[in-house]
Design a protein around this motif. Structure first.
Motif, PDB file in Angstrom:
ATOM      1  N   VAL A 374      41.889 -15.812  16.289  1.00  5.81           N
ATOM      2  CA  VAL A 374      41.541 -15.137  15.041  1.00  5.81           C
ATOM      3  C   VAL A 374      41.178 -13.689  15.355  1.00  5.81           C
ATOM      4  N   GLU A 375      41.202 -12.877  14.330  1.00  8.19           N
ATOM      5  CA  GLU A 375      40.780 -11.491  14.449  1.00  8.19           C
ATOM      6  C   GLU A 375      39.334 -11.357  13.983  1.00  8.19           C
ATOM      7  N   PRO A 376      38.560 -10.484  14.645  1.00 11.88           N
ATOM      8  CA  PRO A 376      37.188 -10.268  14.163  1.00 11.88           C
ATOM      9  C   PRO A 376      37.196  -9.751  12.726  1.00 11.88           C
ATOM     10  N   SER A 377      36.332 -10.338  11.912  1.00 15.23           N
ATOM     11  CA  SER A 377      36.238  -9.926  10.514  1.00 15.23           C
ATOM     12  C   SER A 377      35.630  -8.529  10.425  1.00 15.23           C
ATOM     13  N   ALA A 378      35.987  -7.834   9.344  1.00 12.32           N
ATOM     14  CA  ALA A 378      35.571  -6.443   9.174  1.00 12.32           C
ATOM     15  C   ALA A 378      34.089  -6.352   8.842  1.00 12.32           C
ATOM     16  N   VAL A 379      33.407  -5.486   9.569  1.00 12.52           N
ATOM     17  CA  VAL A 379      32.005  -5.205   9.316  1.00 12.52           C
ATOM     18  C   VAL A 379      31.739  -3.764   9.740  1.00 12.52           C
ATOM     19  N   LYS A 380      30.957  -3.066   8.934  1.00  8.77           N
ATOM     20  CA  LYS A 380      30.640  -1.662   9.203  1.00  8.77           C
ATOM     21  C   LYS A 380      29.202  -1.564   9.674  1.00  8.77           C
ATOM     22  N   LEU A 381      29.044  -1.109  10.934  1.00  9.96           N
ATOM     23  CA  LEU A 381      27.719  -0.989  11.549  1.00  9.96           C
ATOM     24  C   LEU A 381      27.420   0.486  11.774  1.00  9.96           C
ATOM     25  N   SER A 382      26.280   0.926  11.334  1.00  7.99           N
ATOM     26  CA  SER A 382      25.925   2.345  11.461  1.00  7.99           C
ATOM     27  C   SER A 382      24.415   2.493  11.469  1.00  7.99           C
ATOM     28  N   GLN A 383      23.988   3.735  11.723  1.00 11.32           N
ATOM     29  CA  GLN A 383      22.560   4.055  11.712  1.00 11.32           C
ATOM     30  C   GLN A 383      22.334   5.325  10.890  1.00 11.32           C
ATOM     31  N   PHE A 384      21.219   5.320  10.228  1.00 14.44           N
ATOM     32  CA  PHE A 384      20.813   6.549   9.558  1.00 14.44           C
ATOM     33  C   PHE A 384      20.250   7.523  10.586  1.00 14.44           C
ATOM     34  N   LYS A 385      19.998   8.715  10.132  1.00 10.20           N
ATOM     35  CA  LYS A 385      19.486   9.733  11.050  1.00 10.20           C
ATOM     36  C   LYS A 385      18.104   9.376  11.593  1.00 10.20           C
ATOM     37  N   ASN A 386      17.396   8.602  10.840  1.00  9.01           N
ATOM     38  CA  ASN A 386      16.067   8.185  11.315  1.00  9.01           C
ATOM     39  C   ASN A 386      16.131   6.906  12.148  1.00  9.01           C
ATOM     40  N   LYS A 387      17.339   6.514  12.609  1.00  9.52           N
ATOM     41  CA  LYS A 387      17.582   5.379  13.509  1.00  9.52           C
ATOM     42  C   LYS A 387      17.461   4.023  12.817  1.00  9.52           C
ATOM     43  N   GLU A 388      17.478   4.010  11.493  1.00  7.83           N
ATOM     44  CA  GLU A 388      17.517   2.746  10.796  1.00  7.83           C
ATOM     45  C   GLU A 388      18.920   2.162  10.851  1.00  7.83           C
ATOM     46  N   THR A 389      19.044   0.850  10.999  1.00  5.20           N
ATOM     47  CA  THR A 389      20.323   0.163  11.137  1.00  5.20           C
ATOM     48  C   THR A 389      20.862  -0.167   9.750  1.00  5.20           C
ATOM     49  N   SER A 390      22.177   0.045   9.587  1.00  4.80           N
ATOM     50  CA  SER A 390      22.839  -0.250   8.324  1.00  4.80           C
ATOM     51  C   SER A 390      24.021  -1.166   8.603  1.00  4.80           C
ATOM     52  N   VAL A 391      24.164  -2.227   7.791  1.00  6.09           N
ATOM     53  CA  VAL A 391      25.239  -3.213   7.955  1.00  6.09           C
ATOM     54  C   VAL A 391      25.912  -3.395   6.603  1.00  6.09           C
ATOM     55  N   GLU A 392      27.260  -3.443   6.631  1.00  9.06           N
ATOM     56  CA  GLU A 392      28.041  -3.681   5.415  1.00  9.06           C
ATOM     57  C   GLU A 392      29.182  -4.633   5.748  1.00  9.06           C
ATOM     58  N   ILE A 393      29.176  -5.822   5.164  1.00  5.61           N
ATOM     59  CA  ILE A 393      30.212  -6.821   5.389  1.00  5.61           C
ATOM     60  C   ILE A 393      31.450  -6.410   4.595  1.00  5.61           C
ATOM     61  N   GLY A 394      32.616  -6.372   5.291  1.00  4.08           N
ATOM     62  CA  GLY A 394      33.829  -5.865   4.671  1.00  4.08           C
ATOM     63  C   GLY A 394      34.719  -6.908   4.050  1.00  4.08           C
ATOM     64  N   VAL A 395      34.415  -8.185   4.159  1.00  5.18           N
ATOM     65  CA  VAL A 395      35.252  -9.259   3.601  1.00  5.18           C
ATOM     66  C   VAL A 395      34.365 -10.247   2.861  1.00  5.18           C
ATOM     67  N   SER A 396      35.017 -11.078   2.059  1.00  5.77           N
ATOM     68  CA  SER A 396      34.268 -12.103   1.321  1.00  5.77           C
ATOM     69  C   SER A 396      33.942 -13.276   2.249  1.00  5.77           C
TER      70      SER A 396
END
Length: 716
Positions: A374-396
């Protein structure tokens, strides 16, 4: 007068019978006969006198009748007037009765009807009554009987409790079954080994008659289900269609074996029609005992069925398709491995599943998903400038089985927070089940208190994961076994031991002459497990830190903080180098000036290959000390093996420079950058992704993962 009275009168017997008894004893036989003749004569004279007296009485009676009533009145007046004068004297009836008895006995002795004997009366001791206040006329004598004193019963002490010797089977006790060699030609009992038609085989030693030996099971399922246990007298298959009978418990029973869904079914039927079944030969016979008068009797099912007899074993060996245990077990193991290999394929595309990977270890995520197809499902991982973690699931992920792969990394806090946010995001997106795959569990070193005011950080992480919404956790080689109790959700702790053992067998020369070594007492269990797998010896290195003032006197109190802390230290915390949170400088453990260390080796390593094994390697100081000690005791080569290769600081450089270390072997559960791997040419990294991928596949398909505890999945 009667005859006896006349006889007594003729003999001149008076009241004093004691003197007459003595005279009778002294007289001879002739005097007795003479006296008897005289008695008869006197009796005849008395008879004549009585007849004359009777005639006179008749005449007087007639005269009285003629006088009439007047004479009767006169007679009555005469009796009344002279009653007091003519009243007889009082008679002692008891004394008279005794005299009569003596006279009768005397007469019978005289007539020869009773032997002459002397009656002896012994005086009975008497004692006065206890009540002496009574008058003499009321005084009575009481017989005094001897007093019998009861013997004091000696108390016997109870014996000390002794445990009853177990009657468990050889299989439970771990004893090997006895080997029997039977020469059937030497048995001259006329038994028939061919049970075709109506022939029968009567096992006379156990009173069992076998009518049909049956046939070997040839089904597609596991044939090992139809074999007896290793504790049996003979290791043999149970033939299907076996029929026998036995007379026991006052009744005749028939026995047969039939094929069942999960193995053979043993049936025992009585003449009355009662049927008893069980999954082993003993179970139905146990039910028979409970249903009969012989409750509580212990019986052997294989003995009653006839499988304990050498004749039966010989007949089973002559059946078509018979194979010995070694052949059957090896074939079944190969079949299971082939089935596991064929099942280790891509996830079923019809089933809804999603696999996400975090940013901590993208390499292992790619290896696992490639093995799953299988292929890894889409997910967007990032950080804000203040080093807070942000996660966004890209598929249902609605109503789907979700797997999130995230391991510990040098940025342990960021990786852990990212995992928690990904779990919570999938939970909020209505995922059916969320499984966190964590090859290296973060904060596993802090699984117990090292100080009085310390924290159990591993327990805190477990609680946070459960609150975030995870349903299942898959991890590998937890630092402490008690960590599985920190969770209130299912946890599957996999082991790298099968992969490590396979690598040793394939890449180390003369590994059969090797020794598995633990550098501290805490890792003894892990070391013995690997030694048992490889069937080699193991050794233990004990580090003893003592202080010079420890034995100065009784005033040295154990309640001092430094002594208690030494007792509460982690067994392998000598490699735990720390960094100051503000300055970033490394903090070493402060050693007392009067502290000395004594390293003791328990085991023989002379001219042997040594494997120092632990669950993780962070700092390498204790590993290098152990390697030097082993080489000093004559070890040929030293391998350092650990599941999680953290290798903080310049540990790889120190291992590279140590001449006593031949290789360092770790798995890829913890990310190591390429520039760090280049620092040590002795580093070997084993791929653990096949085990993790197979665990995901089996969990998704609802299969057991216990196979992975002892086996390594084969490559696709």
């Amino acid at each position: 007068m009667t005859v006896i009275e006349h006889t007594i009168a003729a003999l001149g017997v008076d009241g004093d019978m004691k003197d007459q008894s003595s005279a009778a004893v002294s007289s001879d036989g002739n005097s007795r006969v003479t006296r008897a003749k005289k008695a008869l004569a006197v009796q005849q004279d008395n008879k004549d006198a009585s007849e004359s007296e009777a005639d006179e009485d008749d005449d007087q009676e007639s005269d009285r009748d003629s006088n009439g009533s007047q004479s009767e009145d006169e007679e009555s007046d005469r009796r009344d007037s002279g009653a007091e004068a003519e009243e007889p004297e009082e008679v002692d009836y008891e004394k008279q009765r005794q005299q009569n008895i003596l006279r009768n006995q005397q007469l019978m002795m005289e007539l020869g009807l009773q032997p002459i004997s002397i009656r002896r009366e012994f005086p009975i001791p008497v004692r006065p009554s206890r009540d002496k206040s009574r008058d003499d006329e009321d005084y009575t004598e009481e017989r005094e009987y001897p007093k019998v004193r009861a013997k004091k019963r000696m108390r016997i002490p109870k014996p000390a409790y002794q445990p009853v010797q177990t009657r468990a089977s050889k299989r439970i006790r771990g004893e090997p079954a006895k080997e029997y060699k039977v020469d059937l030609e030497a048995l001259e009992n006329g038994l028939q080994l061919d049970l075709n038609g109506k022939d029968q085989n009567e096992l006379r030693s156990i009173a069992t008659t076998i009518w049909d030996i049956g046939k070997i099971y040839k089904g597609k399922e596991n044939r090992l289900k139809y074999w007896s246990g290793k504790g049996s007298m003979f290791r043999h298959p149970y033939p299907i269609g076996f029929r026998a009978e036995k007379h026991v418990f006052r009744e005749r029973y028939t026995m047969h074996i039939k094929e069942g869904p999960d193995g053979p079914i043993f049936v025992v039927e009585s003449e009355g029609g009662k049927v008893f079944e069980g999954s082993s030969p003993t179970l139905p016979w146990t039910k028979v005992c409970l249903a009969s008068y012989s409750k509580g009797t212990r019986i052997s099912g294989p003995l009653f069925f006839g499988f304990s007899d050498p004749i039966t074993q010989k007949m089973i060996e002559e059946l078509e398709g018979y194979q010995d245990w070694e052949t059957v077990s090896s074939e079944e193991r190969a079949k299971v491995e082939a089935k596991a290999e064929s099942a280790s394929e891509a996830l079923n595309p019809d089933l809804k599943t999603k696999v996400f990977g975090g940013s901590s270890h993208p390499e292992i995520t790619k290896l696992i998903t490639s093995r799953l197809g299988v292929e890894p499902s889409a997910v967007k991982l990032s950080q804000f400038k203040n080093k807070e973690t942000s996660v966004e699931i890209g598929v249902s992920v609605r109503n789907e089985d979700v797997y999130i792969i995230q391991s510990g990394s040098p940025k342990i806090n960021d990786s852990l927070m990212e995992l928690l946010i990904m779990i919570n995001a999938c939970k909020g997106a209505s995922a059916q089940r969320i499984t966190a795959v964590i090859p290296y569990f973060p904060y596993s070193k802090q699984s117990k208190k090292k100080k009085h005011r310390g924290a159990i950080a591993a327990k805190l992480v477990a609680n946070i994961l459960a609150i975030s919404g995870v349903d299942h956790i898959i991890t590998m080689d937890l630092h402490a076994s008690q960590m599985q109790g920190f969770f209130n959700i299912p946890v599957d702790n996999l082991y790298a031991e099968p992969t490590v053992g396979k690598w040793i067998q394939e890449n180390v020369e003369d590994w059969e002459n090797g020794v598995v070594v633990s550098k501290n007492a805490g890792g003894a269990k892990r070391v013995t497990s690997l030694a048992d797998r490889l069937n080699i010896d193991f050794a233990l290195i004990h580090m003893d830190r003592s202080r010079k003032g420890h034995a100065q006197g009784p005033d040295h109190s154990l309640s001092k903080p430094e002594n208690i802390y030494n007792r509460l230290e982690e067994e392998d915390d000598d490699d735990d180098s720390m960094v100051d949170a503000e300055t970033g400088h490394e903090i070493h453990r402060a050693e007392a000036a009067d502290e000395t260390s004594l390293m003791t080796l328990v085991g023989d390593v002379q001219d042997k290959v040594c494997f120092i094994v632990d669950d993780m390697i962070d700092g390498c100081h204790s590993f290098l000390e152990a390697a030097d000690n082993l080489v000093g005791h004559g070890a040929k080569e030293v391998y350092i093996i650990a599941t999680h290769g953290i290798l903080s600081g310049n540990s790889l450089r120190q291992i590279e420079e140590c001449a006593n270390v031949h290789k360092i072997v770790v798995t890829n559960t913890y990310p190591l950058p390429a520039e760090k791997r280049a620092l040590c040419s002795k580093l070997v990294i084993l791929d653990i992704s096949p085990t993790l991928a197979e665990a995901i596949r089996r969990t998704h398909n609802g299969e057991s993962i216990s196979y992975l505890f002892t086996q390594v999945p084969k490559s696709l």
